[in-house]
Scaffold this motif. Structure first.
Motif, mmCIF file in Angstrom:
data_model
loop_
_atom_site.group_PDB
_atom_site.id
_atom_site.type_symbol
_atom_site.label_atom_id
_atom_site.label_comp_id
_atom_site.label_asym_id
_atom_site.label_seq_id
_atom_site.Cartn_x
_atom_site.Cartn_y
_atom_site.Cartn_z
ATOM 1 N N ASP A 200 0.859 -1.180 0.000
ATOM 2 C CA ASP A 200 0.000 0.000 0.000
ATOM 3 C C ASP A 200 0.896 1.230 0.000
ATOM 4 O OD1 ASP A 200 -2.033 1.867 0.234
ATOM 5 O OD2 ASP A 200 -2.377 1.496 2.361
ATOM 6 N N GLY A 201 1.562 1.443 -1.124
ATOM 7 C CA GLY A 201 2.524 2.537 -1.238
ATOM 8 C C GLY A 201 1.906 3.917 -1.170
ATOM 9 N N ASN A 202 0.658 4.048 -1.577
ATOM 10 C CA ASN A 202 0.014 5.365 -1.530
ATOM 11 C C ASN A 202 -0.697 5.602 -0.193
ATOM 12 O OD1 ASN A 202 -2.240 3.752 -1.866
ATOM 13 N ND2 ASN A 202 -2.858 4.630 -3.824
ATOM 14 N N GLY A 203 -0.642 4.614 0.702
ATOM 15 C CA GLY A 203 -1.138 4.788 2.070
ATOM 16 C C GLY A 203 -2.630 5.032 2.208
ATOM 17 N N ASN A 204 -3.434 4.531 1.288
ATOM 18 C CA ASN A 204 -4.884 4.765 1.382
ATOM 19 C C ASN A 204 -5.637 3.567 1.981
ATOM 20 O OD1 ASN A 204 -4.827 2.934 -0.713
ATOM 21 N ND2 ASN A 204 -6.006 4.198 -2.142
ATOM 22 N N GLY A 205 -4.888 2.593 2.491
ATOM 23 C CA GLY A 205 -5.536 1.440 3.133
ATOM 24 C C GLY A 205 -5.939 0.345 2.161
ATOM 25 N N GLU A 206 -5.604 0.513 0.888
ATOM 26 C CA GLU A 206 -5.930 -0.499 -0.120
ATOM 27 C C GLU A 206 -4.654 -0.983 -0.789
ATOM 28 O OE1 GLU A 206 -9.158 0.460 -2.897
ATOM 29 O OE2 GLU A 206 -9.553 2.236 -1.666
ATOM 30 N N SER A 207 -4.662 -2.227 -1.223
ATOM 31 C CA SER A 207 -3.532 -2.785 -1.955
ATOM 32 C C SER A 207 -3.390 -2.041 -3.285
ATOM 33 C CB SER A 207 -3.781 -4.276 -2.206
ATOM 34 O OG SER A 207 -3.082 -4.726 -3.334
ATOM 35 N N ASP A 208 -2.175 -1.512 -3.539
ATOM 36 C CA ASP A 208 -1.936 -0.830 -4.822
ATOM 37 C C ASP A 208 -2.236 -1.770 -5.988
ATOM 38 O OD1 ASP A 208 -1.077 1.304 -3.322
ATOM 39 O OD2 ASP A 208 1.049 1.054 -3.776
ATOM 40 N N TRP A 209 -1.817 -3.026 -5.838
ATOM 41 C CA TRP A 209 -2.018 -4.026 -6.899
ATOM 42 C C TRP A 209 -3.494 -4.142 -7.264
ATOM 43 C CZ3 TRP A 209 2.064 -6.603 -9.195
ATOM 44 C CH2 TRP A 209 1.709 -7.587 -10.124
ATOM 45 N N MET A 210 -4.324 -4.275 -6.219
ATOM 46 C CA MET A 210 -5.751 -4.463 -6.465
ATOM 47 C C MET A 210 -6.413 -3.178 -6.967
ATOM 48 S SD MET A 210 -5.931 -7.603 -6.187
ATOM 49 C CE MET A 210 -7.675 -7.728 -6.578
ATOM 50 N N GLU A 211 -5.844 -2.034 -6.624
ATOM 51 C CA GLU A 211 -6.349 -0.779 -7.189
ATOM 52 C C GLU A 211 -6.089 -0.746 -8.690
ATOM 53 O OE1 GLU A 211 -6.106 3.055 -4.854
ATOM 54 O OE2 GLU A 211 -4.598 1.874 -3.759
ATOM 55 N N VAL A 212 -4.902 -1.206 -9.103
ATOM 56 C CA VAL A 212 -4.571 -1.269 -10.529
ATOM 57 C C VAL A 212 -5.495 -2.262 -11.232
ATOM 58 C CG1 VAL A 212 -2.792 -1.885 -12.216
ATOM 59 C CG2 VAL A 212 -2.169 -0.558 -10.185
ATOM 60 N N VAL A 213 -5.733 -3.410 -10.604
ATOM 61 C CA VAL A 213 -6.631 -4.424 -11.189
ATOM 62 C C VAL A 213 -8.029 -3.839 -11.377
ATOM 63 C CG1 VAL A 213 -7.812 -6.616 -10.729
ATOM 64 C CG2 VAL A 213 -5.324 -6.434 -10.392
ATOM 65 N N ALA A 214 -8.515 -3.093 -10.396
ATOM 66 C CA ALA A 214 -9.854 -2.489 -10.498
ATOM 67 C C ALA A 214 -9.913 -1.501 -11.666
ATOM 68 C CB ALA A 214 -10.221 -1.796 -9.185
ATOM 69 N N ILE A 215 -8.870 -0.699 -11.827
ATOM 70 C CA ILE A 215 -8.820 0.242 -12.955
ATOM 71 C C ILE A 215 -8.823 -0.542 -14.271
ATOM 72 C CG2 ILE A 215 -7.431 1.986 -14.142
ATOM 73 C CD1 ILE A 215 -6.269 2.712 -11.321
ATOM 74 N N ALA A 216 -8.003 -1.596 -14.326
ATOM 75 C CA ALA A 216 -7.898 -2.403 -15.549
ATOM 76 C C ALA A 216 -9.238 -3.024 -15.918
ATOM 77 C CB ALA A 216 -6.836 -3.487 -15.369
ATOM 78 N N LYS A 217 -9.925 -3.563 -14.945
ATOM 79 C CA LYS A 217 -11.239 -4.167 -15.217
ATOM 80 C C LYS A 217 -12.220 -3.110 -15.711
ATOM 81 C CE LYS A 217 -11.080 -8.109 -12.054
ATOM 82 N NZ LYS A 217 -11.743 -8.718 -10.887
ATOM 83 N N ASP A 218 -12.141 -1.917 -15.137
ATOM 84 C CA ASP A 218 -13.009 -0.819 -15.568
ATOM 85 C C ASP A 218 -12.739 -0.448 -17.027
ATOM 86 O OD1 ASP A 218 -14.976 1.275 -14.979
ATOM 87 O OD2 ASP A 218 -13.280 2.661 -15.185
ATOM 88 N N LEU A 219 -11.501 -0.660 -17.466
ATOM 89 C CA LEU A 219 -11.125 -0.361 -18.856
ATOM 90 C C LEU A 219 -11.452 -1.509 -19.816
ATOM 91 C CD1 LEU A 219 -7.675 1.337 -18.151
ATOM 92 C CD2 LEU A 219 -9.761 2.459 -18.975
ATOM 93 N N GLY A 220 -11.929 -2.623 -19.279
ATOM 94 C CA GLY A 220 -12.315 -3.745 -20.136
ATOM 95 C C GLY A 220 -11.345 -4.904 -20.150
ATOM 96 N N PHE A 221 -10.300 -4.848 -19.327
ATOM 97 C CA PHE A 221 -9.356 -5.960 -19.253
ATOM 98 C C PHE A 221 -9.935 -7.103 -18.417
ATOM 99 C CE2 PHE A 221 -6.081 -2.644 -20.079
ATOM 100 C CZ PHE A 221 -5.354 -3.286 -21.070
#
Length: 195
Positions: A131-152
């Motif tokens: 959680d490099g950005n310190g928002n309480g969420e896994s950075d990895w899973m934040e990227v995955v959520a963005i990717a899924k939103d883009l259709g990946f």
């Protein structure tokens, strides 16, 4: 005498099965392959599909907006590169990282990317808990959520071999269809000439 008739009956059954296996089964297979999927002389793409490339760039920008730096560690791969990667953990040292040989991966058709995280010191990591950005969420899973939103589609959702860095857009096409020359329709991409 009964043994002779049983032997003759068994011989007739074996010959019938051999004829079935030699002549009928290949015909059935041809019906399902050549009539529905005809091998086309369609070039294999040499770069990412334009929509995948666009989504990749958007993914990088949206992750950066959340103070997450990602690195695209892989995109389009040639069949030779895929075969080389496939040998890892088999005939070459290292861990198995793929179950797809050349021509069996969406990377070979420019429809997949792999990513990792870049930390402040410049190191590239595959840390799914970070959680490099310190928002309480896994950075990895934040990227995955963005990717899924883009259709990946995310390889971490697969039920068999989990491929956590893998993101792909298959456009509704199977590997088999891609191998037989089907391509997503878009200008400037290796498209089927008949479309």
């Amino acid at each position: 005498m009964r043994r002779i008739w049983n032997a003759i009956g068994l011989l007739i059954i074996m010959v019938s099965m051999a004829i079935f296996l030699l002549y009928v089964v290949p015909t059935i297979d041809d019906i399902f392959t050549t009539s529905t999927l005809k091998q086309e002389d369609v070039p294999i793409p040499t770069e990412l599909h334009p929509k995948v490339e666009e989504a990749k760039q958007t993914l990088i920008q949206r992750a950066e907006a959340k103070d997450i730096t990602i690195v695209i560690t892989d995109g389009h791969r040639t069949e030779a590169e895929q075969d080389e990667l496939y040998q890892q953990g088999r005939s070459e040292p290292g861990n198995i990282v793929t179950y797809a040989s050349g021509g069996e991966s969406y990377h070979n058709y420019g429809l997949a990317i792999d990513f990792a995280l870049r930390v402040d010191n410049g190191e590239v990591v595959w840390d799914m808990q970070r959680d490099g950005n310190g928002n309480g969420e896994s950075d990895w899973m934040e990227v995955v959520a963005i990717a899924k939103d883009l259709g990946f589609e995310w390889g971490g959702d697969w039920t068999s071999f989990k491929d956590y860095p893998h993101l792909q857009m298959d456009f509704g096409l199977t590997i088999r269809e891609l191998k037989y020359g089907e391509r997503p329709e878009i200008e400037g991409y290796a498209a089927n000439d008949e479309e």
